[in-house]
Design a protein around this motif. Structure first.
Motif, short mmCIF file in Angstrom:
data_model
loop_
_atom_site.label_atom_id
_atom_site.label_comp_id
_atom_site.label_asym_id
_atom_site.label_seq_id
_atom_site.Cartn_x
_atom_site.Cartn_y
_atom_site.Cartn_z
N VAL A 239 -34.71 36.54 -39.47
CA VAL A 239 -33.83 35.38 -39.73
C VAL A 239 -32.36 35.69 -39.47
CG1 VAL A 239 -35.40 34.32 -41.38
CG2 VAL A 239 -33.70 35.95 -42.20
N VAL A 240 -32.00 36.97 -39.48
CA VAL A 240 -30.61 37.37 -39.23
C VAL A 240 -30.60 38.53 -38.25
CG1 VAL A 240 -28.49 38.33 -40.21
CG2 VAL A 240 -29.77 36.63 -41.50
N ALA A 241 -29.72 38.46 -37.28
CA ALA A 241 -29.49 39.58 -36.36
C ALA A 241 -28.01 39.93 -36.42
CB ALA A 241 -29.88 39.22 -34.93
N PHE A 242 -27.69 41.21 -36.35
CA PHE A 242 -26.29 41.61 -36.35
C PHE A 242 -26.11 42.89 -35.54
CE2 PHE A 242 -28.19 43.57 -40.04
CZ PHE A 242 -27.63 44.84 -40.11
N GLY A 243 -24.89 43.09 -35.10
CA GLY A 243 -24.59 44.27 -34.30
C GLY A 243 -23.37 44.99 -34.82
N ALA A 244 -22.90 45.96 -34.05
CA ALA A 244 -21.69 46.69 -34.43
C ALA A 244 -20.47 45.79 -34.24
CB ALA A 244 -21.55 47.96 -33.60
N CYS A 245 -19.43 46.06 -35.03
CA CYS A 245 -18.23 45.22 -35.00
C CYS A 245 -16.98 46.10 -34.93
CB CYS A 245 -18.19 44.35 -36.24
SG CYS A 245 -16.85 43.12 -36.27
N ASP A 246 -16.13 45.81 -33.97
CA ASP A 246 -14.86 46.52 -33.87
C ASP A 246 -13.88 46.01 -34.92
OD1 ASP A 246 -15.61 48.05 -31.68
OD2 ASP A 246 -14.89 46.55 -30.24
N TYR A 247 -13.04 46.91 -35.42
CA TYR A 247 -11.90 46.51 -36.23
C TYR A 247 -10.67 46.63 -35.35
CZ TYR A 247 -14.66 46.78 -40.53
OH TYR A 247 -15.59 46.55 -41.51
N MET A 248 -9.93 45.55 -35.23
CA MET A 248 -8.72 45.59 -34.40
C MET A 248 -7.50 45.25 -35.23
SD MET A 248 -9.35 42.24 -31.98
CE MET A 248 -9.69 40.61 -32.67
N ASP A 249 -6.35 45.75 -34.80
CA ASP A 249 -5.12 45.51 -35.54
C ASP A 249 -4.47 44.20 -35.10
OD1 ASP A 249 -3.88 46.02 -33.10
OD2 ASP A 249 -3.28 48.05 -33.63
N ASP A 250 -3.24 43.96 -35.57
CA ASP A 250 -2.55 42.71 -35.26
C ASP A 250 -2.35 42.49 -33.77
OD1 ASP A 250 -2.39 42.17 -37.92
OD2 ASP A 250 -0.33 42.85 -38.16
N ARG A 251 -2.31 43.60 -33.02
CA ARG A 251 -2.07 43.49 -31.57
C ARG A 251 -3.35 43.48 -30.77
NH1 ARG A 251 2.19 48.33 -30.91
NH2 ARG A 251 0.52 49.33 -32.09
N GLY A 252 -4.48 43.48 -31.46
CA GLY A 252 -5.76 43.44 -30.77
C GLY A 252 -6.27 44.79 -30.33
N GLN A 253 -5.66 45.87 -30.84
CA GLN A 253 -6.09 47.22 -30.49
C GLN A 253 -7.18 47.69 -31.45
OE1 GLN A 253 -4.84 48.85 -27.68
NE2 GLN A 253 -3.96 46.81 -27.36
N VAL A 254 -8.28 48.18 -30.93
CA VAL A 254 -9.40 48.64 -31.76
C VAL A 254 -9.06 49.99 -32.38
CG1 VAL A 254 -11.83 49.32 -31.78
CG2 VAL A 254 -11.08 47.36 -30.40
N PHE A 255 -9.25 50.10 -33.70
CA PHE A 255 -8.96 51.37 -34.37
C PHE A 255 -10.15 51.89 -35.19
CE2 PHE A 255 -7.78 48.07 -37.37
CZ PHE A 255 -8.25 48.54 -38.59
N ALA A 256 -11.23 51.14 -35.27
CA ALA A 256 -12.43 51.59 -35.99
C ALA A 256 -13.60 50.71 -35.58
CB ALA A 256 -12.23 51.53 -37.50
N VAL A 257 -14.81 51.19 -35.85
CA VAL A 257 -16.02 50.44 -35.52
C VAL A 257 -16.98 50.50 -36.70
CG1 VAL A 257 -17.95 50.14 -33.91
CG2 VAL A 257 -15.77 51.08 -33.08
N SER A 258 -17.55 49.35 -37.07
CA SER A 258 -18.56 49.29 -38.13
C SER A 258 -19.94 49.31 -37.48
CB SER A 258 -18.39 48.00 -38.95
OG SER A 258 -19.49 47.82 -39.82
N ARG A 259 -20.72 50.35 -37.79
CA ARG A 259 -22.07 50.48 -37.23
C ARG A 259 -23.05 50.80 -38.36
NH1 ARG A 259 -19.77 53.28 -32.49
NH2 ARG A 259 -20.20 52.04 -30.61
N ALA A 260 -23.18 49.93 -39.32
CA ALA A 260 -24.04 50.21 -40.48
C ALA A 260 -25.52 50.15 -40.12
CB ALA A 260 -23.73 49.23 -41.60
N GLY A 261 -25.89 49.28 -39.18
CA GLY A 261 -27.28 49.18 -38.78
C GLY A 261 -28.20 48.81 -39.93
N ARG A 262 -29.38 49.44 -39.96
CA ARG A 262 -30.39 49.10 -40.97
C ARG A 262 -29.91 49.34 -42.39
NH1 ARG A 262 -35.81 51.78 -38.18
NH2 ARG A 262 -35.82 50.46 -36.30
#
Length: 261
Positions: A113-136
């Motif tokens: 019923v739900v699918a999800f993937g990894a998510c980038d964290y970006m700052d105010d300027r749109g620069q990625v500084f971390a990634v959330s990959r919790a998975g299962r």
């Protein structure tokens, strides 16, 4: 174009972030391999935001002015035959092919019923500084730990959402957590390590600026989803979970400020 159900993509906005609204809507419109209906929920007086929504071919819905949950519910009410649902903030973005990736996961598992993937964290300027990959792990800790399912990087079956009811309009910050907990009873959660979306982490973000209130609201939601016999024990793990959330949030904020400096 992949076969399978279409996606209802809702973007609620107060019209105060017109600099990021355009890129957010463009990221939805740029999705390939899946049919997408874009709905923007916005106050009637937010003329610039409504103009931007129209430029991106969105269905424009008036904000009911009862909070974020009510705005998302209003967007869902505009559904017209779509199979799947997603919502992102007016400063979040979907990565190219993100929705097609999530649709593929749900199409390949009818019991999910739900699918999800990894998510980038970006700052105010749109620069990625971390990634959330919790998975299962995200689903496994959902009932007692932090909510590790990134809303912008998730996709839900609309029929399952209709079965559990609309977003709780009494919640300010953790309506997604409450919905995810309700949906667990209706099917499986599937995930991918692929990065499918980006969440903008900045001081004005709702849950970042109101972390303490958000954590308290989350604890209340998780308690009400626990079996009645277990609820009195919740305080045993709430304090360490609260500490962990504060530590991680502080570190993310520091990394975002370093990128900005």
């Amino acid at each position: 174009m992949t076969e399978g159900g279409a996606v209802l993509a809702v973007v609620p906005t107060l019209g105060e972030r017109v600099d990021t609204l355009g890129p957010a809507l463009a990221s939805v419109r740029a999705q390939e391999g899946v049919r997408t209906t874009l709905v923007v929920v916005v106050p009637p007086a937010a003329e610039e935001a409504r103009r931007i929504a129209a430029e991106h071919g969105a269905v424009v819905i008036d904000d009911p002015k009862r909070g974020l949950s009510a705005a998302v519910n209003a967007g869902i009410a505009a559904a017209n035959g779509e199979t799947y649902f997603s919502w992102i903030g007016d400063d979040d973005e979907l990565h190219p092919g993100g929705l097609a990736t999530l649709v593929g996961l749900l199409e390949s598992d009818p019991g999910a019923v739900v699918a999800f993937g990894a998510c980038d964290y970006m700052d105010d300027r749109g620069q990625v500084f971390a990634v959330s990959r919790a998975g299962r792990w995200a689903r496994r800790v959902l009932a007692w730990g932090p909510d590790l399912i990134p809303q912008p990087a998730s996709l839900t079956r609309l029929d399952a959402m209709r079965s559990v009811g609309p977003y709780d309009e009494g919640l300010r910050f953790v309506m997604d957590l409450d919905m995810f907990l309700r949906l667990r009873k209706h099917g499986r959660y599937v995930s991918t390590q692929a990065r499918v979306a980006a969440y903008r982490w900045h001081p004005d973000a709702l849950t970042v600026a109101n972390r303490g209130v958000s954590i308290a609201e989350a604890e209340g939601v998780k308690r009400r989803h626990l079996p009645s016999a277990v609820r009195p024990l919740a305080r045993l793990w709430e304090r360490p979970v609260r500490l962990a959330i504060n530590v991680v949030s502080t570190r993310l904020s520091k990394r975002a400020r370093k990128r900005r400096a």
